[in-house]
Design a protein around this motif. Structure first.
Motif, PDB file in Angstrom:
ATOM      1  N   GLY A  14       0.843  -1.191   0.000  1.00  0.00           N
ATOM      2  CA  GLY A  14       0.000   0.000   0.000  1.00  0.00           C
ATOM      3  C   GLY A  14       0.874   1.236   0.000  1.00  0.00           C
ATOM      4  O   GLY A  14       1.926   1.262   0.646  1.00  0.00           O
ATOM      5  N   SER A  15       0.463   2.245  -0.758  1.00  0.00           N
ATOM      6  CA  SER A  15       1.310   3.432  -0.915  1.00  0.00           C
ATOM      7  C   SER A  15       0.677   4.696  -0.341  1.00  0.00           C
ATOM      8  O   SER A  15       1.324   5.739  -0.288  1.00  0.00           O
ATOM      9  CB  SER A  15       1.627   3.641  -2.397  1.00  0.00           C
ATOM     10  OG  SER A  15       0.434   3.675  -3.161  1.00  0.00           O
ATOM     11  N   ALA A  16      -0.578   4.613   0.089  1.00  0.00           N
ATOM     12  CA  ALA A  16      -1.291   5.816   0.533  1.00  0.00           C
ATOM     13  C   ALA A  16      -1.124   6.070   2.025  1.00  0.00           C
ATOM     14  O   ALA A  16      -0.811   5.170   2.801  1.00  0.00           O
ATOM     15  CB  ALA A  16      -2.780   5.688   0.215  1.00  0.00           C
ATOM     16  N   ALA A  17      -1.368   7.304   2.408  1.00  0.00           N
ATOM     17  CA  ALA A  17      -1.401   7.662   3.830  1.00  0.00           C
ATOM     18  C   ALA A  17      -2.721   7.191   4.442  1.00  0.00           C
ATOM     19  O   ALA A  17      -3.577   6.626   3.757  1.00  0.00           O
ATOM     20  CB  ALA A  17      -1.251   9.178   3.983  1.00  0.00           C
ATOM     21  N   GLY A  18      -2.859   7.422   5.748  1.00  0.00           N
ATOM     22  CA  GLY A  18      -4.083   7.072   6.462  1.00  0.00           C
ATOM     23  C   GLY A  18      -5.302   7.600   5.710  1.00  0.00           C
ATOM     24  O   GLY A  18      -5.325   8.742   5.282  1.00  0.00           O
ATOM     25  N   GLY A  19      -6.309   6.749   5.539  1.00  0.00           N
ATOM     26  CA  GLY A  19      -7.504   7.139   4.792  1.00  0.00           C
ATOM     27  C   GLY A  19      -7.520   6.537   3.404  1.00  0.00           C
ATOM     28  O   GLY A  19      -8.579   6.276   2.844  1.00  0.00           O
ATOM     29  N   GLY A  20      -6.318   6.312   2.823  1.00  0.00           N
ATOM     30  CA  GLY A  20      -6.245   5.720   1.495  1.00  0.00           C
ATOM     31  C   GLY A  20      -6.648   6.695   0.404  1.00  0.00           C
ATOM     32  O   GLY A  20      -6.901   7.877   0.651  1.00  0.00           O
ATOM     33  N   PHE A  21      -6.671   6.189  -0.825  1.00  0.00           N
ATOM     34  CA  PHE A  21      -6.971   7.024  -1.990  1.00  0.00           C
ATOM     35  C   PHE A  21      -7.884   6.272  -2.927  1.00  0.00           C
ATOM     36  O   PHE A  21      -7.438   5.284  -3.506  1.00  0.00           O
ATOM     37  CB  PHE A  21      -5.652   7.406  -2.684  1.00  0.00           C
ATOM     38  CG  PHE A  21      -5.800   8.313  -3.870  1.00  0.00           C
ATOM     39  CD1 PHE A  21      -6.586   9.458  -3.794  1.00  0.00           C
ATOM     40  CD2 PHE A  21      -5.155   8.024  -5.072  1.00  0.00           C
ATOM     41  CE1 PHE A  21      -6.716  10.305  -4.895  1.00  0.00           C
ATOM     42  CE2 PHE A  21      -5.268   8.863  -6.171  1.00  0.00           C
ATOM     43  CZ  PHE A  21      -6.052  10.006  -6.071  1.00  0.00           C
ATOM     44  N   PRO A  22      -9.165   6.632  -3.101  1.00  0.00           N
ATOM     45  CA  PRO A  22      -9.792   7.772  -2.443  1.00  0.00           C
ATOM     46  C   PRO A  22     -10.103   7.468  -0.975  1.00  0.00           C
ATOM     47  O   PRO A  22     -10.213   6.326  -0.576  1.00  0.00           O
ATOM     48  CB  PRO A  22     -11.101   7.931  -3.232  1.00  0.00           C
ATOM     49  CG  PRO A  22     -11.440   6.537  -3.683  1.00  0.00           C
ATOM     50  CD  PRO A  22     -10.125   5.868  -3.945  1.00  0.00           C
ATOM     51  N   GLN A  23     -10.262   8.536  -0.202  1.00  0.00           N
ATOM     52  CA  GLN A  23     -10.682   8.407   1.201  1.00  0.00           C
ATOM     53  C   GLN A  23     -12.205   8.455   1.241  1.00  0.00           C
ATOM     54  O   GLN A  23     -12.812   9.297   0.578  1.00  0.00           O
ATOM     55  CB  GLN A  23     -10.068   9.552   2.004  1.00  0.00           C
ATOM     56  CG  GLN A  23     -10.467   9.536   3.476  1.00  0.00           C
ATOM     57  CD  GLN A  23      -9.719  10.577   4.287  1.00  0.00           C
ATOM     58  OE1 GLN A  23      -8.516  10.724   4.166  1.00  0.00           O
ATOM     59  NE2 GLN A  23     -10.445  11.316   5.120  1.00  0.00           N
ATOM     60  N   TRP A  24     -12.800   7.593   2.047  1.00  0.00           N
ATOM     61  CA  TRP A  24     -14.246   7.396   2.007  1.00  0.00           C
ATOM     62  C   TRP A  24     -15.056   8.682   2.136  1.00  0.00           C
ATOM     63  O   TRP A  24     -16.111   8.832   1.521  1.00  0.00           O
ATOM     64  CB  TRP A  24     -14.678   6.395   3.092  1.00  0.00           C
ATOM     65  CG  TRP A  24     -14.577   6.925   4.517  1.00  0.00           C
ATOM     66  CD1 TRP A  24     -13.437   7.031   5.247  1.00  0.00           C
ATOM     67  CD2 TRP A  24     -15.637   7.414   5.343  1.00  0.00           C
ATOM     68  NE1 TRP A  24     -13.709   7.550   6.490  1.00  0.00           N
ATOM     69  CE2 TRP A  24     -15.058   7.789   6.581  1.00  0.00           C
ATOM     70  CE3 TRP A  24     -17.018   7.559   5.185  1.00  0.00           C
ATOM     71  CZ2 TRP A  24     -15.813   8.315   7.630  1.00  0.00           C
ATOM     72  CZ3 TRP A  24     -17.775   8.077   6.235  1.00  0.00           C
ATOM     73  CH2 TRP A  24     -17.169   8.450   7.437  1.00  0.00           C
ATOM     74  N   ASN A  25     -14.558   9.643   2.928  1.00  0.00           N
ATOM     75  CA  ASN A  25     -15.360  10.852   3.173  1.00  0.00           C
ATOM     76  C   ASN A  25     -14.736  12.079   2.525  1.00  0.00           C
ATOM     77  O   ASN A  25     -14.962  13.197   2.984  1.00  0.00           O
ATOM     78  CB  ASN A  25     -15.527  11.089   4.678  1.00  0.00           C
ATOM     79  CG  ASN A  25     -14.193  11.375   5.363  1.00  0.00           C
ATOM     80  OD1 ASN A  25     -13.129  11.056   4.822  1.00  0.00           O
ATOM     81  ND2 ASN A  25     -14.247  11.974   6.531  1.00  0.00           N
ATOM     82  N   CYS A  26     -13.925  11.886   1.494  1.00  0.00           N
ATOM     83  CA  CYS A  26     -13.252  13.039   0.898  1.00  0.00           C
ATOM     84  C   CYS A  26     -13.711  13.273  -0.535  1.00  0.00           C
ATOM     85  O   CYS A  26     -13.683  12.369  -1.372  1.00  0.00           O
ATOM     86  CB  CYS A  26     -11.730  12.848   0.927  1.00  0.00           C
ATOM     87  SG  CYS A  26     -10.880  14.369   0.460  1.00  0.00           S
ATOM     88  N   GLY A  27     -14.125  14.506  -0.771  1.00  0.00           N
ATOM     89  CA  GLY A  27     -14.570  14.886  -2.116  1.00  0.00           C
ATOM     90  C   GLY A  27     -13.594  15.844  -2.771  1.00  0.00           C
ATOM     91  O   GLY A  27     -13.982  16.609  -3.661  1.00  0.00           O
ATOM     92  N   CYS A  28     -12.327  15.819  -2.346  1.00  0.00           N
ATOM     93  CA  CYS A  28     -11.335  16.709  -2.955  1.00  0.00           C
ATOM     94  C   CYS A  28     -11.150  16.340  -4.423  1.00  0.00           C
ATOM     95  O   CYS A  28     -11.577  15.282  -4.872  1.00  0.00           O
ATOM     96  CB  CYS A  28     -10.012  16.672  -2.191  1.00  0.00           C
ATOM     97  SG  CYS A  28      -8.948  15.257  -2.570  1.00  0.00           S
TER      98      CYS A  28
END
Ligand code: MLT
Ligand code: MN
Ligand code: ZN
Length: 304
Positions: A14-28
């Motif tokens: 895994g290469s992502a930070a906490g929350g992952g990519f996409p993060q479940w609650n992120c609409g960036c």
């Protein structure tokens, strides 16, 4: 004929930070692009690296909450027999954050392996009954002291390198404005005279840190945020990268500048979903690559 033995192999689970990519609650913007399958971005699970020295026994650095999915996606880590089996002989914890320890709960199906961790992190586990699902009679917990090399299966040697960091989020005192120093380490994994360092959290690339990293042949390094105020500017949080225990990639104290002198193959890991280096054609991605850094991705294999 004597075959040349292949050197150690590191696989980015895994290469992502906490929350992952996409993060479940992120609409960036980036999370929206990856949700919609834009070819310039690739989904990523939370940071973890698996290393083998002999191709048989594997050490997993960081037990990500996505570990189940990561193992499913990695044939090298599938059972080798028809019964219960796993090539994973060890797991090492480098910090107490949820994205480093929650994956232990994924490994609760009574499979023997050794869990390596410093005293402070074994205490976190001991204080949380839910981790008793890892029956100590099956999963041995081995305390490791920083800077003390320990043999950890296959022909791997593991050493924890202290990194400037902070306590896990859930241990922060309410209203704290300053980061409180906490257990945070890089893992130095050695085999056949080759050195792999996995450092997913480093708040400051001090001269002491640089000294520790100098011997690395491959360095997976904290690439959480590109700019220190990235989360604040994006309106997604109130903390700087440094306040979160992660030195930014850019800027005078950032990874690009401070790690420039290292001879290692340098690979950015633990990348937050707001970080523009995730976008293949971004100026920031070009800047990172021009500086001689690579950007980790899930499934990346690094043979030494
Ligand atoms: C961090 O590295 O700051 C963590 O990923 C936060 C967390 O997910 O627990
Ligand atoms: Mn993290
Ligand atoms: Zn996002």
């Amino acid at each position: 004929m004597i075959e040349r033995q292949a050197g150690p192999l590191a696989v980015v689970l895994g290469s992502a930070a906490g929350g992952g990519f996409p993060q479940w609650n992120c609409g960036c913007r980036l999370c929206r692009l990856v949700r919609h399958g834009d070819p310039r971005v690739q989904p990523a699970t939370q940071a973890s690296v698996a290393v083998t020295g002999d191709g048989k026994d594997w050490l997993v650095v960081g037990a990500s909450p996505d570990l189940r999915q990561q193992l499913s996606q990695t044939p090298l880590l599938w059972p080798r027999t028809e019964g219960r089996d796993s090539p994973i002989s060890g797991v090492v914890l480098t910090g107490g954050d949820v994205d480093v320890i929650a994956g232990l709960l994924v490994l609760r199906e009574r499979q023997p392996f050794t869990l390596f961790a410093p005293a402070a992190l074994l205490k976190v586990l001991a204080e949380n009954d839910v981790f008793n699902v890892l029956d100590p009679a099956v999963v041995r917990r081995v305390e490791i002291a920083p800077l003390q090399p320990i043999s950890c299966g296959g022909n791997l040697t593991l050493t924890l390198l202290p990194m400037p960091g902070k306590v896990p989020l859930y241990q922060e005192r309410a209203g704290a404005t300053e980061p409180e120093a906490g257990p945070s380490y890089a893992a130095l994994v050695q085999a056949d005279g080759r050195n792999i360092v996995v450092a997913t959290a480093c708040a400051d690339i001090s001269p002491a840190v640089l000294e520790q990293l100098r011997g690395a042949d491959v360095l997976f390094f904290d690439g959480t945020l590109f700019t220190d105020d990235e989360m604040i500017v994006a309106g997604l949080g109130g903390k700087t990268a440094t306040r979160m225990g992660h030195v930014p990639i850019s800027g005078p104290h950032g990874a690009l500048v401070r790690l420039a002198e290292l001879p290692a193959r340098r690979i950015l890991l633990h990348i937050n979903n707001t970080n523009p280096i995730l976008l293949r054609d971004s100026a920031e991605r070009r800047q990172v690559e021009a500086a001689g850094f690579e950007v980790a991705f899930d499934g990346m294999e690094v043979r030494l």
